[in-house]
Design an enzyme around this catalytic site. Structure first.
Site, PDB file in Angstrom:
ATOM      1  N   ALA A  12       0.573  -1.339  -0.166  1.00  0.00           N
ATOM      2  CA  ALA A  12      -0.279  -0.215   0.387  1.00  0.00           C
ATOM      3  C   ALA A  12       0.574   1.499   0.314  1.00  0.00           C
ATOM      4  CB  ALA A  12      -1.237  -0.203   1.342  1.00  0.00           C
ATOM      5  N   ASN A  89      -3.077  -7.279  -2.562  1.00  0.00           N
ATOM      6  CA  ASN A  89      -2.693  -6.164  -3.372  1.00  0.00           C
ATOM      7  C   ASN A  89      -1.862  -6.200  -4.201  1.00  0.00           C
ATOM      8  OD1 ASN A  89      -3.132  -3.792  -5.457  1.00  0.00           O
ATOM      9  ND2 ASN A  89      -0.957  -3.215  -3.637  1.00  0.00           N
ATOM     10  N   TYR A 154       3.111 -14.227 -15.063  1.00  0.00           N
ATOM     11  CA  TYR A 154       2.306 -14.211 -14.408  1.00  0.00           C
ATOM     12  C   TYR A 154       0.553 -13.376 -14.551  1.00  0.00           C
ATOM     13  CZ  TYR A 154      -0.138  -9.172 -12.983  1.00  0.00           C
ATOM     14  OH  TYR A 154      -1.096  -8.549 -12.821  1.00  0.00           O
ATOM     15  N   LYS A 158      -2.258 -15.066 -11.281  1.00  0.00           N
ATOM     16  CA  LYS A 158      -3.336 -14.507 -11.459  1.00  0.00           C
ATOM     17  C   LYS A 158      -4.499 -15.206 -11.645  1.00  0.00           C
ATOM     18  CE  LYS A 158      -1.911 -10.358 -10.427  1.00  0.00           C
ATOM     19  NZ  LYS A 158      -1.564  -9.351  -8.802  1.00  0.00           N
TER      20      LYS A 158
END
Ligand code: NDP
Length: 246
Positions: A12, A89, A154, A158
């Site tokens: 963050a 995140n 990636y 995901k």
């Protein structure tokens, strides 16, 4: 919309995670700002949240490190009393065509994006069960939904996040814990800044809304999923991509 809630957001200090942290604080949440390398930026996010009258703390931890994730979560529950919202995140890319992709780059992307998501959920599992409430929001990607040449590592990580999200949603639904994923398209951050001009042009041409997304586009969707307004939504993958995945 998020008054009285405490949110832990990984990665963050900058990019989408930073915007989620500031947006959640704007809606009344106290925010735990996890970072890995960006100590100064995380401290700035904390200062900005405190200037909004909310509580915040920066905490260093690589999400790849299972034990460190456990310590971060127990320390932060001790400091804030409870954690109500977990936003996974933190993420990295190491793009290459498969023929040129080193094994280490496959492993590194899986370790951060997929195993990192497991690591935090695993340590939040019992606290959420005890509370009989909780929100988990995982950052997937349009690449995980559609696949993408040059992003096998990636996209696999995901897509894995989507499987994890749906499985956790089924496991935790009876305890009033919702688990959803966001699948951003092309969002302007350091991650996409690293792409070549030609690659950016090629992606823009594939976006029905004909523009890149902003970090705010993702943060507002995350705030909705974290709020009581989304209490009947679980196990979903919400695309925030200007229509890329249509
Ligand atoms: P950035 O590259 O701008 O930022 C990455 C963030 O992840 C940083 O805050 C970084 O922390 C953190 N991070 C990386 N590795 C670790 C780690 N091991 N432990 C803890 N934190 C870590 O990325 P974005 O903001 O663009 O992306 C955020 C998320 O959204 C990612 O999961 C990404 O895959 C996803 N996404 C982004 C898209 C885009 O177009 N930008 C599209 C689709 C999905 P620090 O700086 O402290 O090291």
């Amino acid at each position: 919309m998020l008054e009285g809630k405490v949110a832990l957001i990984t990665g963050a200090g900058r990019g989408i995670g930073r915007e989620i942290a500031l947006t959640f604080a704007g809606y009344g949440a106290d925010v735990i700002v996890n970072y890995n390398g960006s100590a100064q930026k995380a401290a700035e996010v904390v200062a900005e949240i405190e200037s909004m009258g909310r509580r915040a703390a920066a905490v260093q931890c690589s999400v790849e490190d299972y034990e460190a994730c456990g310590k971060m979560i127990s320390d932060m529950i001790a400091m804030f009393g409870h954690i109500d919202i977990l936003v996974n995140n933190a993420g990295i890319t190491k793009d290459n065509l498969m023929i040129k992709m080193p094994e280490a780059d496959f492993d590194a992307v899986i370790a951060t994006n997929l195993k990192g998501t497991f690591n935090t959920i695993k340590h939040m599992y019992r606290p959420f069960l005890k509370q009989r409430s909780g929100r988990i929001i995982n950052l997937s990607s349009v690449s995980g939904v559609l696949g993408n040449a040059g992003q096998a590592n990636y996209a696999a990580s995901k897509a894995g996040v989507i499987g994890l999200t749906k499985s956790m949603a089924k496991e935790l639904a009876s305890r009033n814990i919702t688990v959803n994923a966001l699948a951003p398209g092309y969002i302007e951050t350091d991650m996409t800044e690293a792409m070549s001009g030609a690659a950016k042009e090629a992606i823009l041409a594939q976006i029905p809304l004909k523009r890149a997304g902003s970090t705010k586009d993702i943060a507002e969707a995350a705030a909705f999923l974290a709020s009581d307004k989304a209490s009947y939504i679980t196990g979903q993958v919400i695309s925030v991509d200007g229509g890329m995945a249509i």
